[in-house]
Design a protein around this motif. Structure first.
Motif, PDB file in Angstrom:
ATOM      1  N   UNK A  41       0.848  -1.197   0.000  1.00 33.89           N
ATOM      2  CA  UNK A  41       0.000   0.000   0.000  1.00 33.89           C
ATOM      3  C   UNK A  41       0.881   1.244   0.000  1.00 33.89           C
ATOM      4  N   UNK A  42       0.503   2.260  -0.783  1.00 32.18           N
ATOM      5  CA  UNK A  42       1.227   3.547  -0.779  1.00 32.18           C
ATOM      6  C   UNK A  42       0.257   4.668  -0.458  1.00 32.18           C
ATOM      7  N   UNK A  43       0.815   5.852  -0.212  1.00 30.31           N
ATOM      8  CA  UNK A  43      -0.041   7.038  -0.094  1.00 30.31           C
ATOM      9  C   UNK A  43      -0.422   7.484  -1.498  1.00 30.31           C
ATOM     10  N   UNK A  44      -1.609   8.067  -1.630  1.00 34.57           N
ATOM     11  CA  UNK A  44      -1.985   8.667  -2.908  1.00 34.57           C
ATOM     12  C   UNK A  44      -1.133   9.915  -3.131  1.00 34.57           C
ATOM     13  N   UNK A  45      -1.100  10.412  -4.371  1.00 32.71           N
ATOM     14  CA  UNK A  45      -0.196  11.520  -4.708  1.00 32.71           C
ATOM     15  C   UNK A  45      -0.963  12.805  -5.000  1.00 32.71           C
ATOM     16  N   UNK A  46      -0.470  13.899  -4.469  1.00 31.02           N
ATOM     17  CA  UNK A  46      -1.081  15.197  -4.743  1.00 31.02           C
ATOM     18  C   UNK A  46      -0.007  16.157  -5.268  1.00 31.02           C
ATOM     19  N   UNK A  47      -0.279  16.765  -6.418  1.00 32.38           N
ATOM     20  CA  UNK A  47       0.624  17.772  -6.990  1.00 32.38           C
ATOM     21  C   UNK A  47       0.017  19.145  -6.777  1.00 32.38           C
ATOM     22  N   UNK A  48       0.824  20.078  -6.299  1.00 32.46           N
ATOM     23  CA  UNK A  48       0.302  21.435  -6.179  1.00 32.46           C
ATOM     24  C   UNK A  48       1.262  22.405  -6.856  1.00 32.46           C
ATOM     25  N   UNK A  49       0.736  23.545  -7.232  1.00 33.93           N
ATOM     26  CA  UNK A  49       1.584  24.565  -7.849  1.00 33.93           C
ATOM     27  C   UNK A  49       0.752  25.649  -8.492  1.00 33.93           C
ATOM     28  N   UNK A  50       1.453  26.706  -8.897  1.00 36.29           N
ATOM     29  CA  UNK A  50       0.780  27.847  -9.501  1.00 36.29           C
ATOM     30  C   UNK A  50       0.306  27.502 -10.912  1.00 36.29           C
ATOM     31  N   UNK A  51      -0.433  28.414 -11.515  1.00 35.59           N
ATOM     32  CA  UNK A  51      -0.930  28.236 -12.878  1.00 35.59           C
ATOM     33  C   UNK A  51       0.229  28.078 -13.862  1.00 35.59           C
ATOM     34  N   UNK A  53       2.388  25.663 -14.312  1.00 41.69           N
ATOM     35  CA  UNK A  53       3.643  25.082 -13.845  1.00 41.69           C
ATOM     36  C   UNK A  53       3.810  23.635 -14.341  1.00 41.69           C
ATOM     37  N   UNK A  54       2.717  23.078 -14.858  1.00 40.45           N
ATOM     38  CA  UNK A  54       2.817  21.731 -15.444  1.00 40.45           C
ATOM     39  C   UNK A  54       2.123  20.630 -14.669  1.00 40.45           C
ATOM     40  N   UNK A  55       1.084  20.967 -13.925  1.00 44.35           N
ATOM     41  CA  UNK A  55       0.369  19.964 -13.127  1.00 44.35           C
ATOM     42  C   UNK A  55      -0.443  19.020 -14.011  1.00 44.35           C
ATOM     43  N   UNK A  56      -1.203  19.610 -14.934  1.00 44.70           N
ATOM     44  CA  UNK A  56      -2.091  18.788 -15.766  1.00 44.70           C
ATOM     45  C   UNK A  56      -1.288  17.838 -16.651  1.00 44.70           C
ATOM     46  N   UNK A  57      -0.191  18.364 -17.181  1.00 49.45           N
ATOM     47  CA  UNK A  57       0.672  17.535 -18.026  1.00 49.45           C
ATOM     48  C   UNK A  57       1.161  16.303 -17.247  1.00 49.45           C
ATOM     49  N   UNK A  58       1.556  16.522 -16.002  1.00 50.55           N
ATOM     50  CA  UNK A  58       2.045  15.402 -15.190  1.00 50.55           C
ATOM     51  C   UNK A  58       0.931  14.420 -14.863  1.00 50.55           C
ATOM     52  N   UNK A  59      -0.227  14.977 -14.534  1.00 51.09           N
ATOM     53  CA  UNK A  59      -1.366  14.120 -14.203  1.00 51.09           C
ATOM     54  C   UNK A  59      -1.742  13.244 -15.409  1.00 51.09           C
ATOM     55  N   UNK A  60      -1.725  13.838 -16.593  1.00 51.08           N
ATOM     56  CA  UNK A  60      -2.005  13.064 -17.807  1.00 51.08           C
ATOM     57  C   UNK A  60      -0.981  11.952 -17.987  1.00 51.08           C
ATOM     58  N   UNK A  61       0.258  12.266 -17.673  1.00 51.64           N
ATOM     59  CA  UNK A  61       1.318  11.266 -17.809  1.00 51.64           C
ATOM     60  C   UNK A  61       1.123  10.136 -16.778  1.00 51.64           C
ATOM     61  N   UNK A  62       0.708  10.496 -15.559  1.00 51.53           N
ATOM     62  CA  UNK A  62       0.393   9.468 -14.548  1.00 51.53           C
ATOM     63  C   UNK A  62      -0.683   8.530 -15.096  1.00 51.53           C
ATOM     64  N   UNK A  63      -1.730   9.140 -15.642  1.00 51.87           N
ATOM     65  CA  UNK A  63      -2.858   8.341 -16.146  1.00 51.87           C
ATOM     66  C   UNK A  63      -2.392   7.425 -17.269  1.00 51.87           C
TER      67      UNK A  63
END
Ligand SMILES: Nc1ncnc2c1ncn2[C@@H]1O[C@H](COP(=O)(O)OP(=O)(O)OP(=O)(O)O)[C@@H](O)[C@H]1O
Ligand SMILES: [Mg+2]
Length: 395
Positions: A41-51, A53-63
């Motif tokens: 079992x692991x912890x779930x992951x949360x990315x935070x940052x300003x507009x 900065x590349x959050x959505x791109x990373x999330x898409x890559x995770x998916x």
């Protein structure tokens, strides 16, 4: 040089040709997937940052990575300020899980666990989808007594357990990616936390990858006191100069074009390492460059100037235009502190108002996503460089 060949893509959520400097986050996801497949079992992951900065791109890559491993993956986005926040999670998940589960139903051998999971999704979806659009192709009976109380905080954990158990039986897991997560209602956030919490306790592979503004950890902690133990937080900042240089250099080299050292240094400095700004500077520099084999310092100077103009006219101006005159006064008072954060009482003092009198305007600006509260009594811009823009338009 020919804009048709331009490898830079300033946009939202568009994968850059070179995804620079996010190795730590990507390997955290790979570790989560790998551990889960070994029964840990692991912890779930949360990315935070300003507009930008590349959050959505990373999330898409995770998916993408989870999908590649055969996981059940849903990608959803928190409600925008025009949408109703109440009940948003259930409706979006019903939709988001639908195609992934249908695909699993087609691919996997029929089993009781899979039928049970599909039934749970169906009953979970029923109240937000009475016409049954998001259950088309899921030919199982509604699972009565599973995920159907109508209270998302009770239903989501049940759905998570059923989906996760079915996935586990196939040696995979479930990943729900939630972009703009700070926009979810408190009830929905509590439901997400409960689902992760329960799944973790039962060693069922149901994980969330969330992305949002820097206030997200605080919002989650407000929803559930144990949230900070459920999630591994990763704060995305600007890229380091060496990473930013790589983000510009590699896509050009792939087309046989070299950046001169001083040109690269200038473009990196002008962008401050912010991914969206980097892509914008890169794009304008490429278009302005004489070429055909290298990008000179002069090319980068022209590119950076054009990029700055375009950002002022688009990225910043569009946000400024969305604010009312009164909201702009508030933003202008904040801009005195540069990139901030500002103390709310100092801003009130500058505007010659009480803290309480400014509560509503502050709340409106937060709801519009222009500012956020990094911690109690503080306020900051969600967009890097906003203060500089305000200084230029309201000198
Ligand atoms: N690591 C990176 N290297 C190079 N370019 C990147 C990187 N990450 C993102 N970009 C580029 O930056 C831009 C913004 O990325 P993205 O939309 O993911 O940001 P965001 O953090 O989700 O922004 P927002 O908060 O506005 O949704 C895109 O054009 C993307 O291609
Ligand atoms: Mg985004």
């Amino acid at each position: 040089m020919d804009p048709v060949d331009n490898p830079y893509q300033p946009s939202a959520g568009v994968r850059p040709r070179e995804l620079a400097g996010r190795g730590r986050e990507l390997s955290a996801m790979d570790v989560l997937i790998g551990r889960s497949e070994r029964g840990f079992v692991s912890q779930s992951l949360i990315l935070t940052g300003l507009r930008g900065v590349g959050k959505t791109v990373l999330l898409n890559e995770f998916a993408r990575r989870a999908r590649e491993r055969g996981w059940i993956v849903a990608q959803i986005e928190g409600p925008s300020d025009f949408e109703h926040a109440d009940g948003a999670l259930r409706a979006k998940l019903a939709r988001g899980l639908h195609s992934s589960l249908r695909e699993a139903l087609g691919r996997w051998k029929k089993s009781d666990l899979l039928t049970r999971a599909a039934g749970a999704l169906k009953s979970f979806s029923l109240s937000v989808d009475p016409t049954g659009t998001w259950t088309i192709g899921i030919d199982v009976a509604v699972a009565t007594g599973r995920a159907d109380t109508g209270q998302v905080e009770l239903d989501l954990p049940e759905l998570a357990i059923d989906l996760g158990t079915a996935a586990l039986s196939r040696g995979v897991g479930v990943l729900v990616c939630v972009d703009e997560m700070q926009q979810l209602s408190r009830t929905d956030l509590a439901a997400v936390c409960s689902a992760c919490h329960e799944a973790g306790q039962r060693e069922v592979p149901f994980y969330v990858a969330g992305a949002g503004l820097p206030n997200l950890p605080g919002v989650l902690a407000d929803a559930k006191s144990y949230a900070e133990r459920l999630f591994e937080y990763s704060r995305l900042g600007p890229l380091l100069p060496i990473e930013a240089a790589q983000a510009l250099r590699v896509p050009a080299e792939a087309q046989g074009v070299q950046w001169r050292r001083n040109a690269l240094d200038l473009a990196v400095a002008e962008s401050g390492g912010y991914p969206f700004f980097l892509q914008t500077v890169g794009r304008h520099t490429w278009d302005a460059a004489v070429g055909p084999t290298y990008i000179s310092l002069d090319d980068a100077r022209v590119g950076a100037a054009l990029a700055a103009q375009q950002l002022d006219r688009g990225f910043f101006q569009s946000r400024w235009d969305r604010a009312t005159p009164y909201q702009r006064r508030y933003l202008t008072a904040m801009a005195v502190d540069g990139e901030g954060p500002s103390s709310t009482s100092t801003v009130a003092h500058r505007l010659d108002r009480t803290l309480g009198a400014l509560g509503p305007v502050r709340a409106e600006l937060i709801a519009r996503g222009l500012i956020y509260s990094p911690e109690h009594g503080q306020i900051a811009f969600t967009v890097p460089g906003m203060a500089g823009f305000i200084e230029r338009v309201e000198p």
